[in-house]
Write a protein that holds these residues in place. Structure first.
Motif, PDB file in Angstrom:
ATOM      1  N   ASN A 137       0.818  -1.208   0.000  1.00  0.00           N
ATOM      2  CA  ASN A 137       0.000   0.000   0.000  1.00  0.00           C
ATOM      3  C   ASN A 137       0.855   1.262   0.000  1.00  0.00           C
ATOM      4  OD1 ASN A 137      -2.405  -1.424  -0.023  1.00  0.00           O
ATOM      5  ND2 ASN A 137      -2.563  -1.491   2.208  1.00  0.00           N
ATOM      6  N   PHE A 141       0.720   4.008  -2.895  1.00  0.00           N
ATOM      7  CA  PHE A 141       0.461   5.405  -2.570  1.00  0.00           C
ATOM      8  C   PHE A 141       1.543   6.319  -3.152  1.00  0.00           C
ATOM      9  CE2 PHE A 141       1.558   8.976   0.184  1.00  0.00           C
ATOM     10  CZ  PHE A 141       0.374   9.692   0.210  1.00  0.00           C
ATOM     11  N   PHE A 165      -4.231   9.476  -0.858  1.00  0.00           N
ATOM     12  CA  PHE A 165      -4.737   8.462   0.066  1.00  0.00           C
ATOM     13  C   PHE A 165      -6.200   8.124  -0.221  1.00  0.00           C
ATOM     14  CE2 PHE A 165      -7.012   7.423   3.989  1.00  0.00           C
ATOM     15  CZ  PHE A 165      -6.335   6.283   4.384  1.00  0.00           C
ATOM     16  N   VAL A 166      -7.010   9.145  -0.432  1.00  0.00           N
ATOM     17  CA  VAL A 166      -8.436   8.926  -0.718  1.00  0.00           C
ATOM     18  C   VAL A 166      -8.597   8.129  -2.005  1.00  0.00           C
ATOM     19  CG1 VAL A 166     -10.584  10.078  -1.395  1.00  0.00           C
ATOM     20  CG2 VAL A 166      -9.283  10.926   0.565  1.00  0.00           C
ATOM     21  N   THR A 169      -7.125   4.424  -1.646  1.00  0.00           N
ATOM     22  CA  THR A 169      -7.977   3.635  -0.750  1.00  0.00           C
ATOM     23  C   THR A 169      -9.306   3.305  -1.421  1.00  0.00           C
ATOM     24  OG1 THR A 169      -6.967   4.702   1.175  1.00  0.00           O
ATOM     25  CG2 THR A 169      -9.062   3.572   1.524  1.00  0.00           C
ATOM     26  N   THR A 170      -9.852   4.265  -2.149  1.00  0.00           N
ATOM     27  CA  THR A 170     -11.117   4.039  -2.845  1.00  0.00           C
ATOM     28  C   THR A 170     -10.974   2.959  -3.913  1.00  0.00           C
ATOM     29  OG1 THR A 170     -11.851   6.315  -2.463  1.00  0.00           O
ATOM     30  CG2 THR A 170     -12.909   5.115  -4.265  1.00  0.00           C
ATOM     31  N   GLU A 172      -8.665   0.585  -4.157  1.00  0.00           N
ATOM     32  CA  GLU A 172      -8.388  -0.719  -3.556  1.00  0.00           C
ATOM     33  C   GLU A 172      -9.630  -1.306  -2.887  1.00  0.00           C
ATOM     34  OE1 GLU A 172      -5.617  -3.098  -3.081  1.00  0.00           O
ATOM     35  OE2 GLU A 172      -5.641  -2.154  -5.024  1.00  0.00           O
ATOM     36  N   ALA A 173     -10.360  -0.469  -2.140  1.00  0.00           N
ATOM     37  CA  ALA A 173     -11.554  -0.961  -1.452  1.00  0.00           C
ATOM     38  C   ALA A 173     -12.607  -1.421  -2.452  1.00  0.00           C
ATOM     39  CB  ALA A 173     -12.126   0.135  -0.550  1.00  0.00           C
TER      40      ALA A 173
END
Length: 207
Positions: A137, A141, A165-166, A169-170, A172-173
Motif C-alpha cells: 500500500n 500510494f 490516500f483517498v 484507498t477508494t 483498492e476498497a
C-alpha cells in the motif's frame, strides 16, 4: 500456549532445479487452498500434489503456514508489478483518462485468480503477512502521489497526500470488495460500468 508457526522459508532456492521444486510447492499450495481450504492443506498433501518428497518440502519450508506465506508473497508481487506498469503507462495522460486506466488495471489485477485472492485475504493474519500488505500500500500510494503531481494543472486540492490516500484507498476498497462480495461486477459490461462510475467519482473529487 500453542507455539506460533514459522512462516519464513528455511532457505532460498538458488539452483534452477531447486527453484523449480519451490515453484511447484507454492503452486500446489495455491491450488489446494482454493479447492480444499487451509485446514485440509497439509504438508503431506502439498508435497503429493507437487510431486515432491516431504523431505524436500521441509528443506525449504518449515510449515504449511510458510508455504501459504510464499503464495501470498507471490500474489502480491504479481499485483504490484501490474500496478507499477499501469502507473508508468499513464504518464502524460489527461486526468480522467489516466484515472480510468488506473481503475481498469486494478480491476484486471484483482481478476488474477479471484478464488485464490479470497482465500489469501482470510489467511493474512495467520501468516504474519500484514506488513507485506502495508508495504504494498505504501508503494502504491507513493506511485499514485507521483502521478498526481503531474496533474497539478487539473487537480484542485490543498493536500496532495490526502488526495492520493483517498484515491488509492477508494480504488483498492472498490476492487477488493468486488472480488470478495460481488465478483459479477468485475466481468464484461458490468466491469466497464464500474470503472466508468469510479473514474467519474474520483475525477469529480480531484477537481
Amino acid at each position: 500456549m500453542a507455539r506460533k508457526p514459522l512462516t519464513s522459508p528455511r532457505k532460498q532456492a538458488t539452483q534452477q532445479r531447486a527453484r523449480a521444486t519451490v515453484a511447484a510447492l507454492v503452486e500446489a499450495t495455491a491450488r489446494i487452498l482454493v479447492k480444499e481450504g487451509f485446514d485440509r492443506a497439509s504438508t503431506n498433501r502439498i508435497a503429493e500434489k507437487a510431486g515432491v518428497s516431504i523431505g524436500s518440502l521441509y528443506q525449504y519450508f518449515p510449515s504449511k503456514e510458510a508455504l501459504v506465506a510464499a503464495v501470498i508473497d507471490r500474489h502480491n508481487q504479481a499485483l504490484m508489478a501490474t500496478v507499477r506498469a499501469s502507473l508508468a503507462a499513464v504518464e502524460g495522460l489527461p486526468m480522467e483518462q489516466g484515472l480510468r486506466h488506473l481503475i481498469a488495471t486494478a480491476v484486471r489485477a484483482h481478476r488474477i485468480d479471484p478464488p485464490l485472492h479470497r482465500v489469501l485475504s482470510e489467511q493474512l493474519p495467520r501468516t504474519g503477512r500484514l506488513e507485506a500488505v502495508a508495504a504494498f500500500n505504501r508503494e502504491y500510494f507513493a506511485l499514485f502521489r507521483h502521478w498526481l503531481d503531474q496533474q497539478q494543472a487539473t487537480v484542485c486540492t490543498d493536500d496532495p497526500d490526502r488526495a492520493a490516500f483517498v484515491c488509492v484507498t477508494t480504488i483498492e476498497a472498490l476492487t477488493h470488495n468486488a472480488v470478495l462480495h460481488a465478483p459479477q461486477r468485475l466481468r464484461g459490461d458490468a466491469a466497464e460500468t464500474l470503472i466508468d462510475d469510479a473514474a467519474r467519482m474520483l475525477a469529480g473529487y480531484l477537481r
